[in-house]
Design a protein around this motif. Sequence first.
Motif, short mmCIF file in Angstrom:
data_model
loop_
_atom_site.label_atom_id
_atom_site.label_comp_id
_atom_site.label_asym_id
_atom_site.label_seq_id
_atom_site.Cartn_x
_atom_site.Cartn_y
_atom_site.Cartn_z
N PRO A 57 0.81 -1.22 0.00
CA PRO A 57 0.00 0.00 0.00
C PRO A 57 0.85 1.27 0.00
N ARG A 58 1.96 1.25 0.72
CA ARG A 58 2.82 2.44 0.76
C ARG A 58 3.44 2.72 -0.61
N THR A 59 3.90 1.66 -1.28
CA THR A 59 4.47 1.83 -2.62
C THR A 59 3.41 2.33 -3.59
N GLN A 60 2.21 1.78 -3.49
CA GLN A 60 1.11 2.27 -4.32
C GLN A 60 0.86 3.76 -4.07
N GLY A 61 0.93 4.14 -2.80
CA GLY A 61 0.69 5.53 -2.44
C GLY A 61 1.71 6.46 -3.09
N ALA A 114 3.46 5.85 -5.76
CA ALA A 114 3.24 5.84 -7.21
C ALA A 114 2.09 6.77 -7.60
N LEU A 115 1.03 6.76 -6.81
CA LEU A 115 -0.10 7.64 -7.06
C LEU A 115 0.29 9.11 -6.86
N VAL A 116 1.13 9.37 -5.85
CA VAL A 116 1.62 10.72 -5.62
C VAL A 116 2.44 11.20 -6.82
N ALA A 117 3.27 10.30 -7.37
CA ALA A 117 4.10 10.66 -8.53
C ALA A 117 3.24 11.06 -9.72
N VAL A 118 2.16 10.31 -9.96
CA VAL A 118 1.25 10.64 -11.06
C VAL A 118 0.60 12.01 -10.81
N THR A 119 0.15 12.23 -9.57
CA THR A 119 -0.48 13.50 -9.24
C THR A 119 0.48 14.66 -9.41
N MET A 120 1.73 14.47 -8.98
CA MET A 120 2.73 15.54 -9.10
C MET A 120 2.98 15.90 -10.57
N CYS A 121 3.07 14.88 -11.42
CA CYS A 121 3.30 15.15 -12.84
C CYS A 121 2.16 15.97 -13.43
N ILE A 159 -8.29 12.41 -13.64
CA ILE A 159 -7.23 11.50 -13.18
C ILE A 159 -6.54 12.03 -11.93
N ALA A 160 -6.13 13.29 -11.93
CA ALA A 160 -5.39 13.83 -10.79
C ALA A 160 -6.22 13.83 -9.52
N THR A 161 -7.52 14.09 -9.64
CA THR A 161 -8.39 14.07 -8.46
C THR A 161 -8.45 12.69 -7.85
N LEU A 162 -8.63 11.68 -8.68
CA LEU A 162 -8.75 10.31 -8.18
C LEU A 162 -7.42 9.80 -7.61
N THR A 163 -6.30 10.08 -8.29
CA THR A 163 -5.01 9.61 -7.78
C THR A 163 -4.64 10.30 -6.47
N TYR A 164 -4.99 11.57 -6.33
CA TYR A 164 -4.68 12.32 -5.11
C TYR A 164 -5.45 11.74 -3.92
N VAL A 182 3.01 16.48 -2.76
CA VAL A 182 2.37 17.00 -3.97
C VAL A 182 2.58 18.51 -4.09
N THR A 183 2.68 19.19 -2.95
CA THR A 183 2.90 20.63 -2.97
C THR A 183 4.18 21.00 -3.69
N LEU A 184 5.14 20.07 -3.75
CA LEU A 184 6.41 20.34 -4.43
C LEU A 184 6.24 20.52 -5.93
N ALA A 185 5.21 19.92 -6.51
CA ALA A 185 5.07 19.89 -7.97
C ALA A 185 5.07 21.28 -8.61
N PRO A 186 4.24 22.23 -8.14
CA PRO A 186 4.25 23.55 -8.78
C PRO A 186 5.59 24.28 -8.62
N PHE A 187 6.29 24.05 -7.51
CA PHE A 187 7.58 24.70 -7.31
C PHE A 187 8.62 24.13 -8.28
N ILE A 188 8.57 22.82 -8.51
CA ILE A 188 9.46 22.22 -9.50
C ILE A 188 9.12 22.73 -10.90
N ALA A 189 7.82 22.85 -11.18
CA ALA A 189 7.38 23.36 -12.48
C ALA A 189 7.85 24.80 -12.69
N ALA A 190 7.85 25.60 -11.62
CA ALA A 190 8.30 26.98 -11.73
C ALA A 190 9.77 27.06 -12.13
#
Length: 304
Positions: free
Chosen positions: A3-7, A9-16, A226-231, A247-255
């Motif tokens: 479950p932790r690994t799944q979590g 992986a889902l976070v990675a999809v949401t971040m992208c 997709i992002a809503t469900l994965t989050y 997940v909060t890191l994603a917009p900062f990385i995008a910036a």
Amino acid sequence: MSPRTQGYALVAVTMCIWGGFTITSRLNAQWHISAWDITALRFALAFCILMPVLIWKKDTAFLWKKEPFILAMVGGVGYCLTSYSAFHFVPAAHAAIFLNGCIPLCTALAGFFLFREPFDKHTWVSLVIMLSAISAMCFLMYEETGVAFGFGDLLFFISAIWWGVFTVLLRQWKLSAWHSMAGVAIWSALVYIPVYLLFLPKNLTQPEPMHLLVQGVFHGIFVVIIATLTYVEAIKRLGAFKTGSIVTLAPFIAAVLAVPLLNEPLSIAIICGLLGMGVGALQPWRWFGRKDSLQVKLEQQKKN
């Protein structure tokens, strides 16, 4: 997969997807796609996908309650129009600071004003860090450009308020992820699309058709569905705090990525704002010695 690994992986999809939201929304300005148009494309496509599914599942009764409608007006139409419009005025880095960085603060303020939820000590610390970072950034921006706070920054902050209210209402009403996502998309389309077709300016002939297709698919399917469900599924496996912090890191990385990808400037003022708002939003001091919800649940099962 555990479950932790799944979590994770889902976070990675949401971040992208969330990081892609920042980049593609800024591209709208370069591709001459207006906020009115991308909002219409987003909700129209999501409606065409979700409404047949709800009818097939015979799961439309929840739409007639007031909660999905209010959530759609706040977190759907209101948030999209202000956030998409802001990207036409300021670079993507400003979104990370004044939108994503301010969302935790605005969520705490919305909880206090709407339901009298008190601030905890972590919120107070974040508040001090964020206000200090914004003050320093505005001072440095004024020294560099003569402008401390732009119209786009104001729109981003209003977007953060919309999303903070949306988050608090969602938490208070305890709707499922599916009903929340479907209700927001469908009611947003039912309200916004007729207004858009009848009264709002349309500029769908100037952009390239491929650009419209890419933006419509990404924002209408990946961001809305997709992002809503994965989050939400990631929260179930890792806990709300750990999931939200990562997940909060994603917009900062995008910036940061927007600097080479979109040729956007990265000044000392922007760096100061990114660092301060990132620390305030992530609250890294809470990571030490904190157990996630999955670990607590497993330990409780062992005791029982």
